[in-house]
Design an enzyme around this catalytic site. Structure first.
Site, PDB file in Angstrom:
ATOM      1  N   GLY A 128       4.138 -14.018  28.745  1.00  0.00           N
ATOM      2  CA  GLY A 128       3.243 -14.727  27.824  1.00  0.00           C
ATOM      3  C   GLY A 128       3.697 -14.737  26.375  1.00  0.00           C
TER       4      GLY A 128
ATOM      5  N   SER B  16       6.347 -16.391  25.149  1.00  0.00           N
ATOM      6  CA  SER B  16       7.114 -17.586  24.754  1.00  0.00           C
ATOM      7  C   SER B  16       6.681 -18.788  25.595  1.00  0.00           C
ATOM      8  CB  SER B  16       8.629 -17.329  24.942  1.00  0.00           C
ATOM      9  OG  SER B  16       8.916 -17.126  26.312  1.00  0.00           O
TER      10      SER B  16
ATOM     11  N   ILE C 183       5.608 -21.808  27.775  1.00  0.00           N
ATOM     12  CA  ILE C 183       4.365 -22.217  28.442  1.00  0.00           C
ATOM     13  C   ILE C 183       3.351 -21.069  28.450  1.00  0.00           C
ATOM     14  CG2 ILE C 183       3.417 -22.881  30.689  1.00  0.00           C
ATOM     15  CD1 ILE C 183       6.137 -24.373  31.195  1.00  0.00           C
ATOM     16  N   GLY C 184       3.844 -19.845  28.660  1.00  0.00           N
ATOM     17  CA  GLY C 184       2.944 -18.686  28.707  1.00  0.00           C
ATOM     18  C   GLY C 184       2.242 -18.474  27.377  1.00  0.00           C
TER      19      GLY C 184
ATOM     20  N   TYR D  80      17.245 -22.005  42.182  1.00  0.00           N
ATOM     21  CA  TYR D  80      16.008 -22.108  41.382  1.00  0.00           C
ATOM     22  C   TYR D  80      14.957 -22.944  42.126  1.00  0.00           C
ATOM     23  CZ  TYR D  80      12.931 -23.381  37.444  1.00  0.00           C
ATOM     24  OH  TYR D  80      11.852 -23.586  36.619  1.00  0.00           O
TER      25      TYR D  80
HETATM   26  P1  NAI Z   1      10.411 -19.263  28.736  1.00  0.00           P
HETATM   27  O1  NAI Z   1      11.780 -18.724  28.957  1.00  0.00           O
HETATM   28  O2  NAI Z   1       9.919 -19.433  27.350  1.00  0.00           O
HETATM   29  O3  NAI Z   1       9.331 -18.359  29.496  1.00  0.00           O
HETATM   30  C1  NAI Z   1       9.633 -17.521  30.580  1.00  0.00           C
HETATM   31  C2  NAI Z   1       9.035 -16.168  30.237  1.00  0.00           C
HETATM   32  O4  NAI Z   1       9.177 -15.292  31.366  1.00  0.00           O
HETATM   33  C3  NAI Z   1       9.801 -15.531  29.063  1.00  0.00           C
HETATM   34  O5  NAI Z   1       8.876 -15.003  28.132  1.00  0.00           O
HETATM   35  C4  NAI Z   1      10.605 -14.425  29.746  1.00  0.00           C
HETATM   36  O6  NAI Z   1      10.866 -13.329  28.903  1.00  0.00           O
HETATM   37  C5  NAI Z   1       9.652 -14.057  30.878  1.00  0.00           C
HETATM   38  N1  NAI Z   1      10.319 -13.314  31.936  1.00  0.00           N
HETATM   39  C6  NAI Z   1      11.464 -13.611  32.579  1.00  0.00           C
HETATM   40  N2  NAI Z   1      11.782 -12.643  33.450  1.00  0.00           N
HETATM   41  C7  NAI Z   1      10.780 -11.718  33.364  1.00  0.00           C
HETATM   42  C8  NAI Z   1      10.533 -10.485  33.991  1.00  0.00           C
HETATM   43  N3  NAI Z   1      11.379  -9.975  34.904  1.00  0.00           N
HETATM   44  N4  NAI Z   1       9.416  -9.800  33.670  1.00  0.00           N
HETATM   45  C9  NAI Z   1       8.567 -10.290  32.738  1.00  0.00           C
HETATM   46  N5  NAI Z   1       8.749 -11.439  32.088  1.00  0.00           N
HETATM   47  C10 NAI Z   1       9.851 -12.146  32.396  1.00  0.00           C
HETATM   48  O7  NAI Z   1      10.355 -20.638  29.513  1.00  0.00           O
HETATM   49  P2  NAI Z   1       9.107 -21.507  30.027  1.00  0.00           P
HETATM   50  O8  NAI Z   1       9.623 -22.867  30.126  1.00  0.00           O
HETATM   51  O9  NAI Z   1       7.908 -21.231  29.247  1.00  0.00           O
HETATM   52  O10 NAI Z   1       8.942 -20.950  31.512  1.00  0.00           O
HETATM   53  C11 NAI Z   1       7.736 -20.444  32.035  1.00  0.00           C
HETATM   54  C12 NAI Z   1       7.643 -20.784  33.511  1.00  0.00           C
HETATM   55  O11 NAI Z   1       7.586 -22.212  33.636  1.00  0.00           O
HETATM   56  C13 NAI Z   1       8.837 -20.324  34.347  1.00  0.00           C
HETATM   57  O12 NAI Z   1       8.364 -19.798  35.566  1.00  0.00           O
HETATM   58  C14 NAI Z   1       9.615 -21.621  34.581  1.00  0.00           C
HETATM   59  O13 NAI Z   1      10.357 -21.583  35.763  1.00  0.00           O
HETATM   60  C15 NAI Z   1       8.488 -22.627  34.648  1.00  0.00           C
HETATM   61  N6  NAI Z   1       8.890 -24.012  34.411  1.00  0.00           N
HETATM   62  C16 NAI Z   1       9.439 -24.396  33.199  1.00  0.00           C
HETATM   63  C17 NAI Z   1       9.840 -25.707  33.014  1.00  0.00           C
HETATM   64  C18 NAI Z   1      10.458 -26.181  31.743  1.00  0.00           C
HETATM   65  O14 NAI Z   1      10.997 -27.321  31.720  1.00  0.00           O
HETATM   66  N7  NAI Z   1      10.446 -25.422  30.657  1.00  0.00           N
HETATM   67  C19 NAI Z   1       9.669 -26.704  34.083  1.00  0.00           C
HETATM   68  C20 NAI Z   1       9.072 -26.193  35.288  1.00  0.00           C
HETATM   69  C21 NAI Z   1       8.702 -24.900  35.430  1.00  0.00           C
END
Ligand code: NAI
Length: 249
Positions: free
Chosen positions: A14, A16, A18-19, A150
């Site tokens: 949460g 960064s 979307i979170g 993925y």
């Molecule tokens: P983001 O990289 O900002 O967010 C991902 C978050 O998950 C980061 O804060 C990261 O530190 C955290 N994270 C990763 N591994 C972790 C772990 N082992 N334990 C705890 N936290 C962990 O990118 P975004 O885009 O916000 O991604 C959020 C979700 O949305 C992901 O599941 C991604 O696959 C999904 N998503 C994103 C899309 C996009 O175009 N940005 C499209 C479709 C899905």
């Protein structure tokens, strides 16, 4: 009207993208929000930004001890979880022939195993009629080159949404999936492509997207807030695709 008043909401990953946008939206809708991140400094900074309706708990979703500690701290402080957004995920890309065991394992470890046990460990503290939202992706429904692992993890997440919706319905718990299309977050800096390649890829996706643009994190947050709220009281097992029409048209 604020739709999440008195709700206790947990968002993994949460700090960064979307979170974080969802944390902002949940707080605006009246919820008490707990965000998780693996990095304490980032977590502290984001909680300070979100204000006093936010709490941060450091937790890695791949670490079972962290997940146990997360939900036991939440139980002690809040007594329950009304909304769980299992959002944490990683998205390294790789051509099929170059996929290594490490690439394969780390993706499944975080996106499937981590998400699976996040929900399982939350179960004892989930309130009756809680809403669980799993973050998948449109790649589960399309054949995008370089996303073989993925996309498979996200198809697994979509499948889990169906099974858990059936299995948790006796407790009134709704389980739904959100499938974002291309969303502007820092995820794209971590896919392992050069900036030029990411830009070219994004331009190609936008070209195939009827709304002719990438989405913003707050647009996914709005979809998640809907699924979290009583407005979605008859939704379970569903997959809400928010992709500007990319795979829907
Ligand atoms: P983001 O990289 O900002 O967010 C991902 C978050 O998950 C980061 O804060 C990261 O530190 C955290 N994270 C990763 N591994 C972790 C772990 N082992 N334990 C705890 N936290 C962990 O990118 P975004 O885009 O916000 O991604 C959020 C979700 O949305 C992901 O599941 C991604 O696959 C999904 N998503 C994103 C899309 C996009 O175009 N940005 C499209 C479709 C899905």
């Amino acid at each position: 009207m604020k739709k999440l008043i008195e709700k206790v909401a947990v968002i993994t990953g949460g700090s960064s993208g979307i979170g974080l946008a969802t944390a902002r939206r949940f707080i605006a809708d009246g919820a008490q929000v707990i965000i998780t991140s693996r990095n304490q400094c980032i977590l502290d900074a984001k909680v300070a930004e979100l204000g006093d309706r936010a709490k941060g708990i450091r937790a890695d979703v791949t670490d079972m001890n962290d997940l146990d500690r997360l939900f036991s701290e939440i139980r002690e402080k809040y007594g329950r979880v009304d909304v769980l957004f299992a959002n944490a995920g990683i998205a390294p890309f790789s051509p099929f022939e170059a996929v290594t065991e490490d690439h394969f394992d780390s993706l499944f470890h975080t996106n499937v195993r981590g998400l699976f046990f996040t929900v399982q460990k939350a179960l004892p503290v989930l309130s009756e009629n809680a809403s669980v939202i799993l973050n998948a992706s449109v790649v589960a429904q399309s054949g995008l080159p370089n996303t073989s692992v993925y996309a498979a993890t996200k198809a697994a997440v979509r499948s889990l949404g169906r099974t858990l919706a059936a299995e948790l319905s006796p407790r009134g718990i709704r389980v739904n999936v959100v499938s974002p299309g291309l969303i502007e977050t820092s995820l794209w800096e971590k896919v392992g492509l050069s900036k030029n390649d990411v830009d070219a890829f994004a331009a190609q996706v936008v070209e195939q997207t009827p709304l002719r643009r990438a989405g913003k994190p707050h647009e996914i947050a709005a979809t998640v807030a809907f699924l979290a709220s009583d407005d979605a009281s008859y939704f379970t097992g569903a997959d809400l695709v928010a992709d500007g029409g990319m795979v829907q048209v």
